[in-house]
Scaffold this active site. Structure first.
Site, mmCIF file in Angstrom:
data_model
loop_
_atom_site.group_PDB
_atom_site.id
_atom_site.type_symbol
_atom_site.label_atom_id
_atom_site.label_comp_id
_atom_site.label_asym_id
_atom_site.label_seq_id
_atom_site.Cartn_x
_atom_site.Cartn_y
_atom_site.Cartn_z
ATOM 1 N N CYS A 1 8.348 -7.292 6.770
ATOM 2 C CA CYS A 1 6.967 -6.826 6.682
ATOM 3 C C CYS A 1 6.821 -5.655 7.630
ATOM 4 O O CYS A 1 7.184 -5.750 8.813
ATOM 5 C CB CYS A 1 6.000 -7.953 7.057
ATOM 6 S SG CYS A 1 4.264 -7.439 7.121
ATOM 7 N N CYS B 1 4.979 -1.077 2.337
ATOM 8 C CA CYS B 1 4.534 -2.468 2.203
ATOM 9 C C CYS B 1 5.577 -3.201 1.370
ATOM 10 O O CYS B 1 5.857 -2.803 0.233
ATOM 11 C CB CYS B 1 3.170 -2.512 1.508
ATOM 12 S SG CYS B 1 2.577 -4.166 1.100
#
Length: 280
Positions: free
Chosen positions: A194, A80
């Site tokens: 991302c 992440c």
């Protein structure tokens, strides 16, 4: 073909705010087929981009300290970008195992760009963090960096992972926001900021100008995990990998079907520690 056979079987814990980190899981499966993988998604607080940094840092550290105590991984993978950019130093201070993060591939983009104009497609939270500016200054100062903090792509990517057809127009809107910025027409390389976006890569390549090189950091994360595991032997485990979430998914049946493709047979709820129970 690199099968990862020379790497002893070990235990890994992959963490993300949602199921977007499954792209990193796929890269780990491809490179290290003997690796045991547990996956933890902080779905109770998804999306992270809507939360303040101090709350997130405390939450991430508390949650992962508790998870590592319970699951005993040999390596922790933060799949992440938001969590990596704000919590890696604190996690490495608290844990006595290697912690591998995932940061926007600005350095990589600077290495391969010919036009010296690079793009970054990320969440809005990642795009506005000073960390991005520092990466640009440190690793690609001779490049013009154009960023777009997309508000909807992470949700679209999760839906794509679950098998839902995503309308081209929804993806095209976000790409237009990137390429229509000043000097956007000069971009020749775009990094994914991302991990969720892995599941939209086919659409990105199909809907963007044909000259664009797209960079997905998931394979690089897998290679770094292999490197840290080679530092010493790791015990194997006989139990199956676990798919854990901090709250129950809205569509459990579709999640189970999608997760089975990556070797997870079932999911369970992981109870996050109450505030103050684990110091951050």
């Amino acid at each position: 073909m690199d099968t990862g056979a020379s790497v002893p079987a070990g235990r890994s814990l992959v963490f993300d705010s949602g199921i977007g980190g499954m792209g990193v899981v796929q890269a780990l499966r491809d490179l290290l087929p003997a690796l045991h993988i547990d996956y933890l998604a902080d779905t109770a607080l998804f999306p992270y981009g809507e939360q303040p940094d101090d709350l997130l840092t405390s939450r991430i550290v508390s949650l992962l300290v508790a998870a590592c105590e319970r699951l005993q991984p040999d390596v922790l993978v933060i799949a992440c970008n938001t969590a990596s950019t704000i919590a890696l130093p604190a996690l490495r201070q608290r844990l006595n195992i290697p912690v591998v993060g995932c940061v926007p591939p600005i350095r990589w983009a600077g290495r391969v760009s010919k036009s010296r104009v690079i793009g970054l497609l990320s969440t809005s939270a990642t795009a506005r963090r000073p960390y991005i500016l520092q990466l640009h200054r440190d690793f690609a100062p001779d490049c013009r960096l154009i960023t777009h903090g997309a508000r909807r792509l992470a949700d679209l990517a999760e839906r794509a992972f679950l098998g839902e057809a995503i309308a081209d127009s929804d993806v095209q809107y976000e790409l237009t926001c990137l390429f229509n910025q000043p000097h956007g027409g000069e971009i020749d390389t775009v990094g994914l900021g991302c991990t969720h976006y892995t599941f939209l890569m086919d659409a990105f390549e199909r809907l963007s100008p044909p000259r664009i090189t797209w960079l997905d950091p998931a394979p690089a994360v897998a290679r770094q995990v292999r490197t840290v595991l080679q530092d010493g032997p790791c015990p194997s485990t006989s139990r199956p990998g676990r798919l854990l979430m901090t709250c129950a998914p809205q569509d459990a049946a579709r999640l189970e079907a999608a997760a089975q493709r990556l070797g997870f047979s079932q999911w369970d709820v992981f109870a996050a520690p109450a505030p103050g129970m684990v110091e951050a």
